[in-house]
Design an enzyme around this catalytic site. Sequence first.
Site, short mmCIF file in Angstrom:
data_model
loop_
_atom_site.label_atom_id
_atom_site.label_comp_id
_atom_site.label_asym_id
_atom_site.label_seq_id
_atom_site.Cartn_x
_atom_site.Cartn_y
_atom_site.Cartn_z
N LYS A 231 0.87 -1.18 0.00
CA LYS A 231 0.00 0.00 0.00
C LYS A 231 0.91 1.23 0.00
O LYS A 231 1.47 1.60 1.02
CB LYS A 231 -0.92 0.02 1.23
CG LYS A 231 -1.90 1.17 1.14
CD LYS A 231 -2.82 1.25 2.33
CE LYS A 231 -3.77 2.43 2.18
NZ LYS A 231 -3.22 3.62 1.53
N ARG A 236 -3.00 8.69 -5.26
CA ARG A 236 -3.67 7.82 -6.22
C ARG A 236 -4.03 8.67 -7.43
O ARG A 236 -4.53 9.79 -7.28
CB ARG A 236 -4.93 7.27 -5.55
CG ARG A 236 -5.76 6.36 -6.40
CD ARG A 236 -5.26 4.92 -6.33
NE ARG A 236 -6.11 4.09 -7.18
CZ ARG A 236 -7.28 3.60 -6.81
NH1 ARG A 236 -7.74 3.84 -5.58
NH2 ARG A 236 -7.99 2.86 -7.63
N ARG A 251 -7.20 11.29 -7.15
CA ARG A 251 -8.39 10.61 -6.65
C ARG A 251 -9.47 11.61 -6.26
O ARG A 251 -10.64 11.31 -6.29
CB ARG A 251 -8.00 9.76 -5.45
CG ARG A 251 -8.94 8.66 -5.18
CD ARG A 251 -8.76 8.17 -3.77
NE ARG A 251 -9.63 8.90 -2.89
CZ ARG A 251 -9.66 8.74 -1.60
NH1 ARG A 251 -8.83 7.90 -1.02
NH2 ARG A 251 -10.50 9.42 -0.86
N GLU A 279 -0.22 5.16 -8.75
CA GLU A 279 0.12 6.01 -7.62
C GLU A 279 1.29 6.90 -8.00
O GLU A 279 2.29 6.40 -8.53
CB GLU A 279 0.49 5.12 -6.42
CG GLU A 279 0.61 5.85 -5.10
CD GLU A 279 -0.67 5.75 -4.25
OE1 GLU A 279 -1.61 5.05 -4.67
OE2 GLU A 279 -0.70 6.39 -3.19
N LYS A 400 -7.72 -2.62 2.00
CA LYS A 400 -6.42 -2.12 2.45
C LYS A 400 -6.16 -2.70 3.83
O LYS A 400 -7.01 -2.64 4.72
CB LYS A 400 -6.37 -0.60 2.44
CG LYS A 400 -7.56 0.11 3.04
CD LYS A 400 -7.42 1.61 2.83
CE LYS A 400 -8.64 2.34 3.35
NZ LYS A 400 -8.61 3.76 3.05
#
Lengths: 531, 334
Positions: A231, A236, A251, A279, A400
């Site tokens: 992660k 993002r 995002r 990302e 996540k």
Amino acid sequence: MKAFAALYAGLDASTATRDKVAALAAYFRAAPAEDAAWALHFLSGERLKRTVGPAVLRELAVRASGYPAWLVEDSYAHVGDLAETITLLTRRCDDAVAADLPLHRWVAELRAVPALEPAQRDARILGWWAALDDGERYVLNKLLTGALRVGVSQRLVLQALAEASGLPADRLSQRLAGTWTPTADAWRRLLAPADVDDARSDQPYPFFLAAPMEDAPASLGPRAEWLAEWKWDGIRAQLIRRSGAVAVWSRGEERLDGRFPEIERAAAALPDGCVLDGEVLAWRDGAPLPFGLLQKRIGRLKPGVKTLADAPVAFLAYDLLEVDGADLRAMALAERRARLSALLAAAGDPFPVSPAVDGDDWPALAAARDSARARGTEGLMLKRLASPYQVGRKRGDWFKWKVDPLTVDAVLVYAQAGHGRRANLYTDYTFAVWQGDALVPVAKAYSGLDDAEIARLDRWIRAHTRERFGPVRSVDPVQVFELAFEGIQASGRHKAGVAVRFPRILRWREDKPAAEADRLETLQALAARIG
Amino acid sequence: MPPLIELRPEGLYCAAGDFHIDPWRPVPRAVLTHGHADHARSGSARYLAAAQGLGLLRHRLGADSPLEGLAYGERVALGDTVVSLHPAGHILGSAQVRIEHAGETWVVTGDYKRDPDPTCAPFELVPCDVLITEATFALPVYRWEPTESVARAILAWWDECARRRVPAVLFCYALGKAQRLLAELARVVERPVHLHGAMVPLVQVYRDAGIAMLPTLPVSDSARGRDFAGELVLAPPSAEGTPWMRRFRDASTAFASGWMRVRGNRRRRGHDRGFVLSDHADWPALVATARECGARRVLATHGSTDAYVAFLREQGIYAAPLRTEFGGEDSAHA
């Protein structure tokens, strides 16, 4: 505006979701297109560009109410919201006559405010206050001061739009993704029949978001059905390569173009008509750099040579959403990932793919997760290999699985009243740790206590105030709280010399005396180790 | 010379008359302003209160309490003072205490309001040299709308609940607010209202005093499983979140209080509606009273005393705070 003010009052008064959706849908059905477009804009949390500063509004509130400035300030401190304070301190004059302007006409009026001479501007705002009833005056003040904050989620608004239009919510969400300009035309395009094609060449797809893991990973079934990735702690983003151009969307559905020239340059190697999900990370030599370095880049539109060298960034690809202009989102993740690797290889590997994390079973992955922080990541992502790319945060396919947060025991030193639902309650706290005999503030936190604890702490704060600095109170340094945070690094901008990321309250340590709270050296050592 | 009224550990005390006003500990002689729990406490040897409030006080302090009634305006000698009680407009039998001694007049307002209220005698402005006043809502954001418009808003919500076939549960303080709501609603509608058990005897006391209110039915008398859809139920805030609420499935809930004027309070309570209705003076009334009574000194008790005191001083009225133990910021019945 009366119709919109009534909608606002209805949404504000209700706690039941179905009532809110019904009220929104009724408004969307009845409102003229240009009003509905603006209503949707505001209900989505968008605001007008600054129309007038709060200092001017306060001064006008003093003039309109006839109360001294300090009393207006005291009232504001009590109410916690400037727009509401002004609404409560002013009142409609009985002899003022006002036509009911439609919402979009009000928007035009408000957008004209910055261009007015101060005297003209003041007279106009005072005139509005005198002419509008409480509900309208409140909405007007909200628009003057910023966002509406009426407590409806984007999901609810979409649901209401779907109900009003008969279109599926996902399709509406797709049409709203990216930049959506509130005009009558845009509203009509939004509600166009489902068979109308929505080609918008630089617009992203709605992001699919992971849900937090709440159960043990074994509850997800066989390990073999899942892709595990790190992660990553960056931004993002979707990379859109269409019509010979490149667009980068965050995002939050904001365009990031111009901020990351190295990514845009590399994207030129991608074939036309493709969209990547991934990302943006501060990155050097195949490893992530602290988030703080990336932050330096976010605000900078045309970064100079030094910034580019000090804080280099990379785009780590997660997913492939479109190829040759065709939407791949319904395809299984395993298939999309295979095509992603093939596409990047064919383009000469302009971007790395976020690697799969190995581990034959869940315990092996759990062990890998323990090393996440050392690798500069926040934990693991678990994605079902058969999953389509969905819209929004939907449980079931993407999770996540973050590492446990870092924690510190800190002393409450300042408190400030919150806003919105927490107005006139002391809910914004500043916490400090010991440096010698002194307490040095290290973090602000707003969340983590339940309503009963907030109410109890509020009473305690009022009874143990030492000094007041405007809306802020310093309190007796007695209460200790365990704070959780995601990261820590050295910072020249903070008095303590360290900055923590995402601090929040884990628990109220009423068992712990203030003297036993953590020391600054402990935090500095932690920052040196993992920052 | 000590002031005529001073703050002692057991409450406000008048040495010249040797009596306390609304003491929070037992004393030999107490003068009571009204029957709310933070003002009328048991254990004192003798009580003096407005005759119209004796029914309530007997209910609160016990039927055989040593209570003595005084008609509004009737003067009685206590020690070296002359004491009289004057309507405060707060709840049934509420009174301001006027004390005259050595050519000086003091008035203790107790809790009061100046808005009309069909359940009690209207507030009387009593000229004085020193005013000891409440200051519960002493910020200019607190300004009350005419009660009739609040009653109509409540009725509109009730009607909406009836249309949606859900119960309408309205939380309010059991003494004063509940009866005022029943009396105000009686002016605009004629339907029965259901009462939480804690309110039943208090409503009866008001009926015995001849106050016209809507007909009421105790919830406890209703058959198990009775459908309350479309009906109005009054309940004290303490009933919130208790098993008692289970019988009102899908209810729309509301809260009636002066605090509902501020959105943060409204939202924090988590009710569907907040109706702004208070039995306390709003800011304009607090300021007007301080000015109109002609006092050269104003002492402010419970509430936002700081802003009020500073504002009065700017208006040329000498004012100071007085720290009492009456219901403060969180007072439930405000």
